[in-house]
Structure formats: C-alpha cells, structure tokens
Design an enzyme around this catalytic site. Sequence first.
Site, PDB file in Angstrom:
ATOM      1  N   HIS A   1     -22.142 -11.801 -43.566  1.00 17.63           N
ATOM      2  CA  HIS A   1     -22.622 -11.838 -42.096  1.00 17.63           C
ATOM      3  C   HIS A   1     -24.097 -12.620 -42.342  1.00 17.63           C
ATOM      4  O   HIS A   1     -24.321 -13.163 -43.181  1.00 17.63           O
ATOM      5  CB  HIS A   1     -23.222 -10.429 -41.930  1.00 17.63           C
ATOM      6  CG  HIS A   1     -21.887  -9.276 -41.669  1.00 17.63           C
ATOM      7  ND1 HIS A   1     -22.157  -8.239 -41.363  1.00 17.63           N
ATOM      8  CD2 HIS A   1     -20.664  -9.557 -41.659  1.00 17.63           C
ATOM      9  CE1 HIS A   1     -20.832  -7.529 -41.061  1.00 17.63           C
ATOM     10  NE2 HIS A   1     -19.886  -8.600 -41.302  1.00 17.63           N
TER      11      HIS A   1
ATOM     12  N   GLU B   1     -27.133 -12.398 -41.638  1.00 18.05           N
ATOM     13  CA  GLU B   1     -28.399 -11.841 -42.330  1.00 18.05           C
ATOM     14  C   GLU B   1     -28.297 -12.086 -43.932  1.00 18.05           C
ATOM     15  O   GLU B   1     -29.210 -12.695 -44.577  1.00 18.05           O
ATOM     16  CB  GLU B   1     -28.798 -10.445 -42.393  1.00 18.05           C
ATOM     17  CG  GLU B   1     -28.700  -9.981 -40.858  1.00 18.05           C
ATOM     18  CD  GLU B   1     -27.187  -9.516 -40.260  1.00 18.05           C
ATOM     19  OE1 GLU B   1     -26.205 -10.333 -40.358  1.00 18.05           O
ATOM     20  OE2 GLU B   1     -27.130  -8.376 -39.588  1.00 18.05           O
TER      21      GLU B   1
ATOM     22  N   ALA C   1      -8.092 -25.255 -11.729  1.00 14.36           N
ATOM     23  CA  ALA C   1      -8.596 -26.588 -10.957  1.00 14.36           C
ATOM     24  C   ALA C   1      -7.917 -26.626  -9.721  1.00 14.36           C
ATOM     25  O   ALA C   1      -6.737 -26.799  -9.717  1.00 14.36           O
ATOM     26  CB  ALA C   1      -8.342 -27.697 -12.028  1.00 14.36           C
TER      27      ALA C   1
ATOM     28  N   SER D   1       0.198 -32.433 -10.299  1.00  9.38           N
ATOM     29  CA  SER D   1      -0.957 -31.770 -10.471  1.00  9.38           C
ATOM     30  C   SER D   1      -2.109 -32.631 -11.302  1.00  9.38           C
ATOM     31  O   SER D   1      -3.198 -31.940 -11.440  1.00  9.38           O
ATOM     32  CB  SER D   1      -0.754 -30.419 -10.800  1.00  9.38           C
ATOM     33  OG  SER D   1      -0.330 -30.256 -12.397  1.00  9.38           O
TER      34      SER D   1
ATOM     35  N   THR E   1       4.400 -23.289 -15.780  1.00  9.57           N
ATOM     36  CA  THR E   1       3.220 -24.488 -16.388  1.00  9.57           C
ATOM     37  C   THR E   1       3.855 -25.218 -17.400  1.00  9.57           C
ATOM     38  O   THR E   1       3.742 -26.487 -17.410  1.00  9.57           O
ATOM     39  CB  THR E   1       1.915 -23.859 -16.783  1.00  9.57           C
ATOM     40  OG1 THR E   1       1.683 -23.239 -15.538  1.00  9.57           O
ATOM     41  CG2 THR E   1       0.871 -24.959 -16.760  1.00  9.57           C
TER      42      THR E   1
ATOM     43  N   ASP F   1       4.430 -29.107 -16.414  1.00  8.93           N
ATOM     44  CA  ASP F   1       3.595 -29.881 -17.069  1.00  8.93           C
ATOM     45  C   ASP F   1       3.487 -30.566 -18.448  1.00  8.93           C
ATOM     46  O   ASP F   1       2.930 -31.225 -18.996  1.00  8.93           O
ATOM     47  CB  ASP F   1       1.937 -29.518 -16.864  1.00  8.93           C
ATOM     48  CG  ASP F   1       1.830 -29.206 -15.344  1.00  8.93           C
ATOM     49  OD1 ASP F   1       2.299 -29.667 -14.626  1.00  8.93           O
ATOM     50  OD2 ASP F   1       0.669 -28.518 -15.190  1.00  8.93           O
TER      51      ASP F   1
ATOM     52  N   GLY G   1      -0.110 -20.894 -14.600  1.00 10.09           N
ATOM     53  CA  GLY G   1      -0.166 -21.467 -13.369  1.00 10.09           C
ATOM     54  C   GLY G   1      -0.531 -20.058 -12.127  1.00 10.09           C
ATOM     55  O   GLY G   1      -1.098 -18.910 -12.521  1.00 10.09           O
TER      56      GLY G   1
HETATM   57  N1  LIG Z   1      -4.600 -26.995 -11.405  1.00  8.26           N
HETATM   58  C1  LIG Z   1      -4.499 -25.892 -12.448  1.00  8.26           C
HETATM   59  O1  LIG Z   1      -5.591 -25.447 -12.792  1.00  8.26           O
HETATM   60  C2  LIG Z   1      -3.291 -25.471 -12.795  1.00  8.26           C
HETATM   61  C3  LIG Z   1      -3.241 -24.769 -14.268  1.00  8.26           C
HETATM   62  C4  LIG Z   1      -1.801 -24.500 -14.721  1.00  8.26           C
HETATM   63  C5  LIG Z   1      -0.785 -24.849 -13.880  1.00  8.26           C
HETATM   64  N2  LIG Z   1      -0.952 -25.567 -12.581  1.00  8.26           N
HETATM   65  C6  LIG Z   1       0.228 -25.951 -12.141  1.00  8.26           C
HETATM   66  O2  LIG Z   1       1.004 -24.532 -11.481  1.00  8.26           O
HETATM   67  C7  LIG Z   1       2.411 -24.796 -11.496  1.00  8.26           C
HETATM   68  C8  LIG Z   1       3.173 -23.743 -12.146  1.00  8.26           C
HETATM   69  O3  LIG Z   1       2.847 -22.351 -11.794  1.00  8.26           O
HETATM   70  P1  LIG Z   1       3.763 -21.236 -11.406  1.00  8.26           P
HETATM   71  O4  LIG Z   1       3.117 -20.367 -10.830  1.00  8.26           O
HETATM   72  O5  LIG Z   1       4.878 -22.194 -10.993  1.00  8.26           O
HETATM   73  O6  LIG Z   1       4.216 -20.875 -12.968  1.00  8.26           O
HETATM   74  P2  LIG Z   1       3.365 -19.847 -14.102  1.00  8.26           P
HETATM   75  O7  LIG Z   1       2.381 -19.098 -13.629  1.00  8.26           O
HETATM   76  O8  LIG Z   1       2.828 -20.947 -15.156  1.00  8.26           O
HETATM   77  O9  LIG Z   1       4.519 -19.328 -14.902  1.00  8.26           O
HETATM   78  C9  LIG Z   1       4.986 -18.419 -14.235  1.00  8.26           C
HETATM   79  C10 LIG Z   1       6.186 -17.800 -14.825  1.00  8.26           C
HETATM   80  O10 LIG Z   1       5.715 -17.184 -15.730  1.00  8.26           O
HETATM   81  C11 LIG Z   1       6.573 -16.138 -16.433  1.00  8.26           C
HETATM   82  N3  LIG Z   1       5.799 -14.655 -16.402  1.00  8.26           N
HETATM   83  C12 LIG Z   1       6.267 -13.817 -17.350  1.00  8.26           C
HETATM   84  N4  LIG Z   1       5.381 -12.715 -17.321  1.00  8.26           N
HETATM   85  C13 LIG Z   1       4.568 -12.919 -16.141  1.00  8.26           C
HETATM   86  C14 LIG Z   1       3.849 -12.131 -15.541  1.00  8.26           C
HETATM   87  N5  LIG Z   1       3.341 -11.040 -15.788  1.00  8.26           N
HETATM   88  N6  LIG Z   1       3.207 -12.698 -14.308  1.00  8.26           N
HETATM   89  C15 LIG Z   1       3.332 -13.776 -13.799  1.00  8.26           C
HETATM   90  N7  LIG Z   1       4.383 -14.780 -14.482  1.00  8.26           N
HETATM   91  C16 LIG Z   1       4.870 -14.219 -15.675  1.00  8.26           C
HETATM   92  C17 LIG Z   1       7.563 -15.892 -15.142  1.00  8.26           C
HETATM   93  O11 LIG Z   1       8.829 -16.540 -15.811  1.00  8.26           O
HETATM   94  P3  LIG Z   1       9.776 -15.892 -16.648  1.00  8.26           P
HETATM   95  O12 LIG Z   1      10.134 -14.669 -15.730  1.00  8.26           O
HETATM   96  O13 LIG Z   1      10.807 -16.730 -16.797  1.00  8.26           O
HETATM   97  O14 LIG Z   1       9.114 -15.216 -17.889  1.00  8.26           O
HETATM   98  C18 LIG Z   1       6.944 -16.768 -14.075  1.00  8.26           C
HETATM   99  O15 LIG Z   1       7.759 -17.369 -13.354  1.00  8.26           O
HETATM  100  C19 LIG Z   1       2.736 -26.004 -11.853  1.00  8.26           C
HETATM  101  O16 LIG Z   1       2.599 -27.009 -10.755  1.00  8.26           O
HETATM  102  C20 LIG Z   1       1.160 -26.352 -12.588  1.00  8.26           C
HETATM  103  O17 LIG Z   1       0.999 -27.877 -12.467  1.00  8.26           O
HETATM  104  C21 LIG Z   1      -2.103 -25.862 -12.095  1.00  8.26           C
END
Ligand SMILES: NC(=O)c1ccc[n+]([C@@H]2O[C@H](COP(=O)([O-])OP(=O)(O)OC[C@H]3O[C@@H](n4cnc5c(N)ncnc54)[C@H](OP(=O)(O)O)[C@@H]3O)[C@@H](O)[C@H]2O)c1
Length: 421
Positions: free
Chosen positions: A65, A67, A169, A183, A211, A215, A343
Amino acid sequence: MRDEQYTGKPQTAEYEQDKQYMLRALTLAKRATGFTHPNPMVGAVVVKNGKIIGEGYHQKAGEAHAEVHALKAAGENANGATLYVTLEPCAHYGKTPPCAKRVIEAGIKRVVVGLIDPNPLVAGKGIKMIREAGIEVTTGILEKECAKLVEGFLTFIKTGKPFVTLKSAMSLDGKIATRTGHSQWITNETARMDGHKLRALHDAILTGIGTVLSDNPSLNCRWQPEDVNEYAVHQPDVIVLDSMGRTPTDANIFKQINRKVYIFVSSKCEASRINELEKAGAQVVILADTTNTTDTLGTTDTHDTDDASAIKQSGATKAQLPIEEILTKLAELGFTSVLVEGGSQVIASFVEARAFDKIVTYIGNTIIGGQAALGAISGTGIDQLADGVDLVFESVEILANNIRIETYLAGRSGAYVHGDY
Ligand SMILES: NC(=O)c1ccc[n+]([C@@H]2O[C@H](COP(=O)([O-])OP(=O)(O)OC[C@H]3O[C@@H](n4cnc5c(N)ncnc54)[C@H](OP(=O)(O)O)[C@@H]3O)[C@@H](O)[C@H]2O)c1
C-alpha cells in the site's frame, strides 16, 4: 473543498501546508490510474521539518500500500514525522498486513487523512487504531478531491457494482451517426483526445456489437499525458455485448496487446461461435437471457464478415443481455469502473435501467439532422416527462469549439457527487 470536515484549524498556515502535501499525495496516487482495481488509488507523503522524506503510491492490487512505500522510502527518519495519505490507512490483514500497524511501528507523530475509507473492513478502524496509539490524526483535508479520485472504488464498495460512465459524441442535434451510419468524426481532435483520457481513467470499456460491426473500433487508449510522471497510461479491458457471438474474429478489438477482450453472449449463442471467439483471444461470458427478439439489426452493420452475415440471415431469435447481471459479472471480474461507449441501443439499456453514475457528452460543432439518423439514445424512451432521468450537472467546458458536459445521475447510491459520498 469542504472545510467543515477538516478537524484542524481551517485557513491557518498549518492548514495551507497540509493542503499542499495532500495535493502531492493525490498527484502520486494518480500515477497508478487503471492499475489498482479492485483496490483504490492511494498516495502518501512523509514530511519532517518541512521536507518530504518519503513518497509512495499503491501501484497494483496485491502489492504494498501507499503508506508502506512512503514509510520505506523515509526509513528510520520517519520517526517523529507527519504522514499524509489520501485514504484512511487499513486496519485489517488482507493480502498485506494492516497499514495502521505499520504507521504506529514507524513512530509517526501525526497522520493527515484525506478521506475515511468506506470499506466496512476499514471504515474508521484504521484511524481509531492510530489514535489509540497516541498519534494525532487530522481528517478531511481535500476530502472532496480525494473522494473524486476514487469515485469508482467508492461506488464499487457501497453498491457492489462498478461505477458506470456513459460516453457519447454527438452533433448539436443529438445524433451519433448520419442516416447512412457515418460517424467518424462528429467531434474534433481535442474532444476525441479527451475521450481517450476518459478511457485511461476507467478499468474497462463496454460497447455493443452494433458498434463493433459498424465502426470496427480498436477501443484502445491513445492519450499521452504531457507529464509522463503524471499518469502511467493503461489499456482498459474491452467488453462487447453480443448475444449471438457475431463479433468478427479479425475485429480490431483483438489487435491491441496488454488487455483482455470479454464478449458477453447469451445462452443461445452457438458453441462453435464461442469456440472461434475464444481462439481469437476473447474471454466469452455466457449470461442468462432476458427478452427475446427477432434479429432486426443490419442498417449499420458495414463490417459484416461471412460469420456475422450467416448469423444475421438465419433470422435467429436473439436475447438482450440483462444489464444488472452484466454489472454483477463485471464486479466479479474486479472492475470498479466501466466506460460505456455506445452505441445507441446499449446506452439506452443502461439509461432505462438507471444503471449509470455519470454521463460525459461531447458535442461537435455540427448539425446532422434527418429522422433516420441515429440519436444518442434509442430504446423505447419515456411517455411522461415526470418519468425522465434526473441529472445533476457537474461541469461544462468548451474544448476547441466542441463542448464537454459532465453529469451525474441524481440520487444515485454510492459515491462522490456534489459532496455526497
Ligand atoms: N458517436 C458516438 O459516441 C458513438 C459511439 C458508439 C457508437 N456509435 C454509433 O452507433 C451506431 C451503433 O449503435 P447501435 O445502437 O446500432 O448498436 P450498439 O448499441 O453498439 O449495439 C447494439 C447491439 O448490442 C447487443 N446487445 C446485447 N445486449 C444488449 C443490451 N442489454 N442492450 C442493448 N444492446 C444489447 C444487441 O445485439 P445482439 O442482440 O446481437 O446481442 C444490440 O443490437 C454506429 O453507427 C456507431 O457509429 C456512435
């Protein structure tokens, strides 16, 4: 700064001096950011006759730790000195002997503590042991700063779940991708680098299969501190929520060394997929199912491999992974803090379950528009405003013409926010 917590004499020269040494201890503690979980980051400084004679910080769980490092550096000179420590010295035998005992044995004359450790194994017992040995103890110096440093650990100890930060973002109109799924990048380089720092401050990064397919992110930390002595940047482990195991085995997340990749799948995931993912280097965690839905993904899956397409085309019934169970598992794995990087569906699940502590939002200086463009949070949403999420704003910053907003979930149980810890 909560002066009223300070049991010495606020605004005196001694108080100002205590503050300076505690700041030094905080700086030291930060050096181990990301390396100590499930333990907290802790820094310590030994001072005698106005000079620092020993410094140390907790470097890794299971190891000495803070200390102990500081007292070792001070050697016999520690006799009669003052010890500054960001978190109360422990009083129990864990992987290492109690620090309170070590402090007493070293002949320390005064101990200045930033934050009382809420861990039931400690919780005032360390201070009691030290006071009972006749040593003066001052508490509460830079308490808020010391608490914020270990907000993940505080939540972990109080709730048994990791501290969850949701990060998005988005454009000014709340979109995280265009209607075609484009994105990269909505925010500027300064905001994105701040996002990398945010990664460095968490034990793990969590995202959804949507995602990964759209991506193909690396999800590594590319932030470098200006002062390399300030932080030793670690690569947080990665968690992908992927019920059916559609993660491509050549995905970029597997290309980063020095970290683990966990794929959380449902019990409906084919054993052959689990096998392939494990061969690619993943640790596969099988969770119980919650709601079953027919596969409707596809609009943003631009990085589909043959494997992923085959699963999609099978029209297989998918199961959404349960957030509470995910968090329990993450705590079992020893993660005290998790950064959820979308996402849209994954963020929605955490928001709907109120399973988050903090939200960090970056807003780019652009507008995307379009009904078909993905919003930051999908899901069903609320019917009545009264059902909305209650938030406490912490800070707003302009980052080279982008905006960074930090918000906490109001009334959450657990840890530091606006003096609640
Ligand atoms: N700008 C930003 O900050 C940012 C960050 C990340 C992503 N993005 C964009 O977001 C988009 C992707 O987002 P998305 O909504 O399509 O996908 P996502 O949220 O990345 O993934 C969704 C998938 O995750 C799985 N999943 C499993 N457990 C889940 C739960 N408890 N809740 C939700 N999903 C669960 C499901 O697929 P299964 O059922 O097959 O498991 C669901 O279809 C892309 O266009 C990416 O570029 C942007």
